[in-house]
Enzyme design. Sequence first.
Site, PDB file in Angstrom:
ATOM      1  N   LYS A   1       0.850  -1.270  -0.190  1.00 48.99           N
ATOM      2  CA  LYS A   1      -0.096  -0.404  -0.089  1.00 48.99           C
ATOM      3  C   LYS A   1       0.653   1.674  -0.170  1.00 48.99           C
ATOM      4  CE  LYS A   1       1.041   1.396   4.485  1.00 48.99           C
ATOM      5  NZ  LYS A   1       1.820   2.950   4.568  1.00 48.99           N
TER       6      LYS A   1
ATOM      7  N   VAL B   1      11.245  -3.917   2.438  1.00 44.61           N
ATOM      8  CA  VAL B   1      10.977  -4.128   4.117  1.00 44.61           C
ATOM      9  C   VAL B   1      11.655  -3.140   4.462  1.00 44.61           C
ATOM     10  CG1 VAL B   1      11.449  -5.579   6.527  1.00 44.61           C
ATOM     11  CG2 VAL B   1      11.638  -6.812   4.084  1.00 44.61           C
TER      12      VAL B   1
ATOM     13  N   ALA C   1       9.870  -0.045   4.920  1.00 47.13           N
ATOM     14  CA  ALA C   1       9.761   0.791   3.886  1.00 47.13           C
ATOM     15  C   ALA C   1       8.700   1.542   4.001  1.00 47.13           C
ATOM     16  CB  ALA C   1       9.851   0.159   2.267  1.00 47.13           C
TER      17      ALA C   1
ATOM     18  N   GLY D   1       4.644  -4.119   3.639  1.00 47.98           N
ATOM     19  CA  GLY D   1       5.178  -5.303   3.335  1.00 47.98           C
ATOM     20  C   GLY D   1       4.182  -6.174   4.607  1.00 47.98           C
ATOM     21  N   GLY D   2       5.113  -6.559   6.005  1.00 50.21           N
ATOM     22  CA  GLY D   2       4.293  -7.241   7.003  1.00 50.21           C
ATOM     23  C   GLY D   2       3.164  -7.340   7.169  1.00 50.21           C
ATOM     24  N   SER D   3       2.517  -6.516   7.241  1.00 54.13           N
ATOM     25  CA  SER D   3       0.762  -6.366   7.300  1.00 54.13           C
ATOM     26  C   SER D   3       0.287  -7.273   6.121  1.00 54.13           C
ATOM     27  CB  SER D   3       0.414  -5.150   7.461  1.00 54.13           C
ATOM     28  OG  SER D   3       0.884  -4.194   7.965  1.00 54.13           O
ATOM     29  N   THR D   4       0.706  -6.556   5.163  1.00 52.48           N
ATOM     30  CA  THR D   4       0.144  -7.679   3.646  1.00 52.48           C
ATOM     31  C   THR D   4       0.137  -8.784   4.025  1.00 52.48           C
ATOM     32  OG1 THR D   4      -0.679  -7.325   1.342  1.00 52.48           O
ATOM     33  CG2 THR D   4       1.708  -7.125   1.665  1.00 52.48           C
TER      34      THR D   4
ATOM     35  N   ASP E   1      -1.917  -2.159   9.856  1.00 52.92           N
ATOM     36  CA  ASP E   1      -2.171  -2.075   8.945  1.00 52.92           C
ATOM     37  C   ASP E   1      -3.390  -2.471   8.301  1.00 52.92           C
ATOM     38  OD1 ASP E   1      -1.300   0.663   8.005  1.00 52.92           O
ATOM     39  OD2 ASP E   1       0.841   0.087   7.875  1.00 52.92           O
TER      40      ASP E   1
END
Length: 297
Positions: free
Chosen positions: A8, A100, A102, A106-109, A141
């Site tokens: 996102k 990562v 950023a 990235g982790g949430s998705t 997120d």
Amino acid sequence: MDIRAYAKINLALDIVGRKEDGYHELRTIMQQIDLYDEIKLYAEAEIGGSGEKGQILVSCNDSMVPTDERNLAYKAARLLFDEFEITDAILIEIEKNIPVSAGLAGGSTDAAAVLKGINEYFGLGLSQEELIQRGVRLGADVPFCIMGGTAYAGGIGEELVPLGALDEFIVLVAVPDTRVSTKWAYNAYDQLASQGNIRHPDIDQMRAAIEMEDFGCIPDFLGNVLEYATIPEYAIISKVKNTMMQNGAAGALMSGSGPSVYGLFMDEDKAAKAYDVLDMFNLVPEERIFLTGFHNE
Ligand code: ATP
């Protein structure tokens, strides 16, 4: 089962308060983009049936990402495995394409994709709303990543309102090769905000523009208050923004707590030229620049 976990960007991000537990209350407009991690779920039968009862294994092609219980995809699986007493074993394979730390969630998705994937794989029958209620426990997120598309988010991410699909722009995302700690950025912002002089983005105007499909004015409403914290410390962020603007972006902004910066372009050639300039002057490593677009399912 193969799942795409989309990144996102924040078209606008404002901090409107702080709760007693330390969480910041946000008002933000988020947009999924066509940059995604590839996630594969394999249940016990597919991996040879040798897993321990309820075991969750994670593998990832990026050595920066932990594969133990700290991984957000693991946490997502654990949450549903515990609640629904799933005794199968599962392997979660993550191929990271989203850089990562950023500001691209990235982790949430990955966590959102695993919640959705396990819900379907094991036939748990949870609605999107029920997945969102569980997702918010994993991160602010995660609810948006479950919903996807374009949305307004308030509170600590759990008040979500889907907005109409945006598809006007070409999106150039550049992730400078530096790490910004999210915790540091919020703390630095708190200090600056206590001294005043913050210009807050007009979230309501942007929301109205999207709802009225008046997409042309979106670039004028881009704004992220966390830039007040990061830009003085990380010169590269404004260099990348300026490079995008000088090369024809209609607007450019840092996403989340950075360091990623995106530009919205109306013209594909200009976006491609900006890509080349960022690469040629070594502002951002080529593998961290993405010429992409909005993702709306
Ligand atoms: P946000 O935009 O939601 O603030 P981010 O894009 O800045 O997130 P992430 O890429 O989600 O940051 O990574 C934040 C931290 O989470 C990193 O320290 C990383 O090691 C850890 N992490 C745990 N699970 C994952 C995962 N599946 N993918 C990426 N990072 C993960």
